[in-house]
Design a protein around this motif. Structure first.
Motif, PDB file in Angstrom:
ATOM      1  N   CYS A 220      82.117 -10.099  99.513  1.00  0.00           N
ATOM      2  CA  CYS A 220      81.488  -9.961 100.934  1.00  0.00           C
ATOM      3  C   CYS A 220      82.223 -10.490 102.070  1.00  0.00           C
ATOM      4  CB  CYS A 220      80.194 -10.610 100.833  1.00  0.00           C
ATOM      5  SG  CYS A 220      78.798  -9.996  99.797  1.00  0.00           S
ATOM      6  N   THR A 221      83.126 -11.694 101.629  1.00  0.00           N
ATOM      7  CA  THR A 221      84.085 -12.222 102.645  1.00  0.00           C
ATOM      8  C   THR A 221      85.000 -11.366 103.073  1.00  0.00           C
ATOM      9  OG1 THR A 221      83.529 -14.537 101.629  1.00  0.00           O
ATOM     10  CG2 THR A 221      85.433 -14.064 102.768  1.00  0.00           C
ATOM     11  N   ILE A 222      85.746 -10.529 102.318  1.00  0.00           N
ATOM     12  CA  ILE A 222      86.677  -9.663 102.577  1.00  0.00           C
ATOM     13  C   ILE A 222      86.121  -8.667 103.458  1.00  0.00           C
ATOM     14  CG2 ILE A 222      88.072  -7.885 101.507  1.00  0.00           C
ATOM     15  CD1 ILE A 222      88.268  -9.697  98.940  1.00  0.00           C
ATOM     16  N   LEU A 223      84.782  -7.915 103.007  1.00  0.00           N
ATOM     17  CA  LEU A 223      84.513  -6.965 103.749  1.00  0.00           C
ATOM     18  C   LEU A 223      83.904  -7.446 105.113  1.00  0.00           C
ATOM     19  CD1 LEU A 223      82.070  -5.092 101.159  1.00  0.00           C
ATOM     20  CD2 LEU A 223      84.195  -4.306 101.996  1.00  0.00           C
ATOM     21  N   LEU A 224      83.375  -8.678 105.304  1.00  0.00           N
ATOM     22  CA  LEU A 224      82.997  -9.331 106.368  1.00  0.00           C
ATOM     23  C   LEU A 224      84.252  -9.431 107.450  1.00  0.00           C
ATOM     24  CD1 LEU A 224      80.677 -10.314 108.242  1.00  0.00           C
ATOM     25  CD2 LEU A 224      81.034 -12.585 107.256  1.00  0.00           C
ATOM     26  N   SER A 225      85.423  -9.578 106.893  1.00  0.00           N
ATOM     27  CA  SER A 225      86.632 -10.130 107.729  1.00  0.00           C
ATOM     28  C   SER A 225      87.042  -8.579 108.376  1.00  0.00           C
ATOM     29  CB  SER A 225      87.780 -10.395 106.749  1.00  0.00           C
ATOM     30  OG  SER A 225      88.253  -9.453 105.797  1.00  0.00           O
ATOM     31  N   PHE A 226      86.618  -7.317 107.937  1.00  0.00           N
ATOM     32  CA  PHE A 226      86.931  -6.101 108.623  1.00  0.00           C
ATOM     33  C   PHE A 226      86.345  -6.119 109.776  1.00  0.00           C
ATOM     34  CE2 PHE A 226      88.509  -5.046 104.462  1.00  0.00           C
ATOM     35  CZ  PHE A 226      89.742  -4.676 104.850  1.00  0.00           C
ATOM     36  N   ILE A 227      84.866  -6.672 109.715  1.00  0.00           N
ATOM     37  CA  ILE A 227      84.120  -6.628 110.974  1.00  0.00           C
ATOM     38  C   ILE A 227      84.580  -7.942 112.035  1.00  0.00           C
ATOM     39  CG2 ILE A 227      81.721  -6.899 111.641  1.00  0.00           C
ATOM     40  CD1 ILE A 227      80.951  -6.211 108.852  1.00  0.00           C
ATOM     41  N   PHE A 229      87.255  -9.209 112.367  1.00  0.00           N
ATOM     42  CA  PHE A 229      88.909  -9.308 112.547  1.00  0.00           C
ATOM     43  C   PHE A 229      89.327  -7.769 112.477  1.00  0.00           C
ATOM     44  CE2 PHE A 229      88.181 -13.234 110.284  1.00  0.00           C
ATOM     45  CZ  PHE A 229      88.250 -14.108 111.379  1.00  0.00           C
ATOM     46  N   SER A 230      90.225  -7.519 113.449  1.00  0.00           N
ATOM     47  CA  SER A 230      90.793  -6.165 113.492  1.00  0.00           C
ATOM     48  C   SER A 230      91.999  -6.134 112.759  1.00  0.00           C
ATOM     49  CB  SER A 230      91.068  -5.718 114.696  1.00  0.00           C
ATOM     50  OG  SER A 230      92.119  -6.663 115.371  1.00  0.00           O
ATOM     51  N   LYS A 231      91.694  -5.310 111.491  1.00  0.00           N
ATOM     52  CA  LYS A 231      92.663  -5.243 110.558  1.00  0.00           C
ATOM     53  C   LYS A 231      92.697  -3.824 109.601  1.00  0.00           C
ATOM     54  CE  LYS A 231      90.805  -7.632 106.643  1.00  0.00           C
ATOM     55  NZ  LYS A 231      90.924  -8.825 105.622  1.00  0.00           N
ATOM     56  N   PRO A 232      93.718  -3.247 109.198  1.00  0.00           N
ATOM     57  CA  PRO A 232      93.295  -1.834 108.785  1.00  0.00           C
ATOM     58  C   PRO A 232      93.047  -1.809 107.316  1.00  0.00           C
ATOM     59  CG  PRO A 232      95.832  -2.567 108.815  1.00  0.00           C
ATOM     60  CD  PRO A 232      94.922  -3.737 109.585  1.00  0.00           C
ATOM     61  N   PHE A 233      92.257  -0.857 107.027  1.00  0.00           N
ATOM     62  CA  PHE A 233      91.846  -0.370 105.588  1.00  0.00           C
ATOM     63  C   PHE A 233      92.773   0.240 105.014  1.00  0.00           C
ATOM     64  CE2 PHE A 233      89.157   1.362 102.310  1.00  0.00           C
ATOM     65  CZ  PHE A 233      88.525   0.316 101.704  1.00  0.00           C
ATOM     66  N   ASN A 234      93.359  -0.345 104.018  1.00  0.00           N
ATOM     67  CA  ASN A 234      94.358   0.647 103.426  1.00  0.00           C
ATOM     68  C   ASN A 234      94.114   0.900 102.010  1.00  0.00           C
ATOM     69  OD1 ASN A 234      95.200  -1.631 101.627  1.00  0.00           O
ATOM     70  ND2 ASN A 234      96.328  -2.520 103.255  1.00  0.00           N
ATOM     71  N   VAL A 235      94.943   1.934 101.305  1.00  0.00           N
ATOM     72  CA  VAL A 235      94.754   2.463  99.928  1.00  0.00           C
ATOM     73  C   VAL A 235      94.372   1.217  99.052  1.00  0.00           C
ATOM     74  CG1 VAL A 235      95.753   4.083  98.123  1.00  0.00           C
ATOM     75  CG2 VAL A 235      96.025   4.511 100.438  1.00  0.00           C
ATOM     76  N   ARG A 236      95.209  -0.046  99.095  1.00  0.00           N
ATOM     77  CA  ARG A 236      94.893  -0.907  97.989  1.00  0.00           C
ATOM     78  C   ARG A 236      93.352  -1.511  98.093  1.00  0.00           C
ATOM     79  NH1 ARG A 236     100.050  -1.839  99.942  1.00  0.00           N
ATOM     80  NH2 ARG A 236     101.680  -1.590  98.409  1.00  0.00           N
TER      81      ARG A 236
END
Length: 279
Positions: A220-227, A229-236
């Motif tokens: 949840c922390t990782i998913l919330l960080s996408f909201i 902070f602006s960072k790309p969602f990559n294949v990994r």
């Protein structure tokens, strides 16, 4: 002297034996955190993430020794896949970062880093099982467990950081940057309420369930960080999520398999007793 009781604010008596067990939890927590951070001097951060993300597997294995709970082979496979997914998901930003990781010959050839991380993970895996035993068998309150274990951990870390000089440097930094001090205070308050909930889960559902929820919190922390902070969602990131969901599904199937096996064993015992009675 070994039976001397200690009184809490609610006048509840905690035996010295139980108090010693809680102190051991605090020492294990301090050693796990200390060894994990020290290992970064000899290994890379992604390796630490990989070790810590697979904490669920040794937690289940140690739970068999400490609490007597057994798990199926499918549940162990599910925990391993879930840990791999969490490791990939957490370290995705590190692997895709443009900043180069430390890769000198001494670090890459040293076995001390993985050894320290292995010991740290084992100690960290023992903690939820000991907490489960204290909460369920010794009937220790969550507040008592938090206060005593963290007090012991604080004493150990204060002694070490004073010796290493980190405590004085951190104190100077916080006095010069009051915003950092406020952030640390807010983090401490949030950690306290989060720890209360975490221990309540361990008390009601066991140490393995507590680690599972802790892993869910990381996701949840990782998913919330996408909201936030602006960072790309990559294949990994995608691969990590797929592995996590596969692990969750296999864990669910393993739990159903375990329940089915228990029902069959109870039924066979019942049929055996009925047969003996008829004879």
């Amino acid at each position: 002297a070994g039976d001397t009781p200690i009184h809490t604010q609610k006048q509840r008596i905690i035996p010295m034996k139980t108090l010693l067990q809680i102190s051991i939890v605090g020492i294990l927590l301090a050693l796990a955190h200390g060894l994990g951070n020290t290992a970064l001097q000899f290994s890379s951060y992604p390796l630490k993430v990989a070790f810590k993300s697979c904490k669920l597997v040794p937690t289940m294995a140690l739970g068999t020794c400490v609490t007597g709970k057994k798990h199926t082979a499918l549940q162990y496979i599910a925990a391993l896949i879930m840990g791999m997914g969490l490791a990939v998901l957490t370290a995705a930003d590190v692997f895709s970062s443009k900043t180069k990781l430390q890769s000198n010959d001494q670090q890459s050839l040293s076995l001390l880093g993985p050894i320290l991380l292995g010991i740290s993970t084992i100690l960290d895996s023992a903690v939820p099982n000991l907490q489960e035993q204290l909460l369920q068998s010794a009937k220790v309150n969550t507040s008592e467990l938090i206060f005593v274990s963290n007090a012991i951990m604080c004493l150990v870390l204060v002694a070490y950081t004073t010796y290493s000089g980190e405590l004085i440097a951190a104190w100077k930094y916080c006095t010069q940057h009051l915003d950092a001090s406020m952030i640390l205070i807010c983090q401490g308050l949030c950690a306290y309420f989060g720890l209360q909930s975490y221990l309540a889960i361990i008390r009601d559902h066991g140490g393995v369930a507590g680690v599972l929820f802790a892993n869910a919190r990381k996701i949840c922390t990782i998913l919330l960080s996408f909201i936030l902070f602006s960072k790309p969602f990559n294949v990994r990131h995608g691969l990590g999520l797929v592995l996590v969901f596969v692990g969750v599904y296999l864990g669910y199937k393993g739990k159903q398999q375990q329940k089915k096996g228990k029902r069959q064993r109870r039924k066979s015992k019942g049929d055996g007793k009925s047969h003996d009675h008829n004879v």
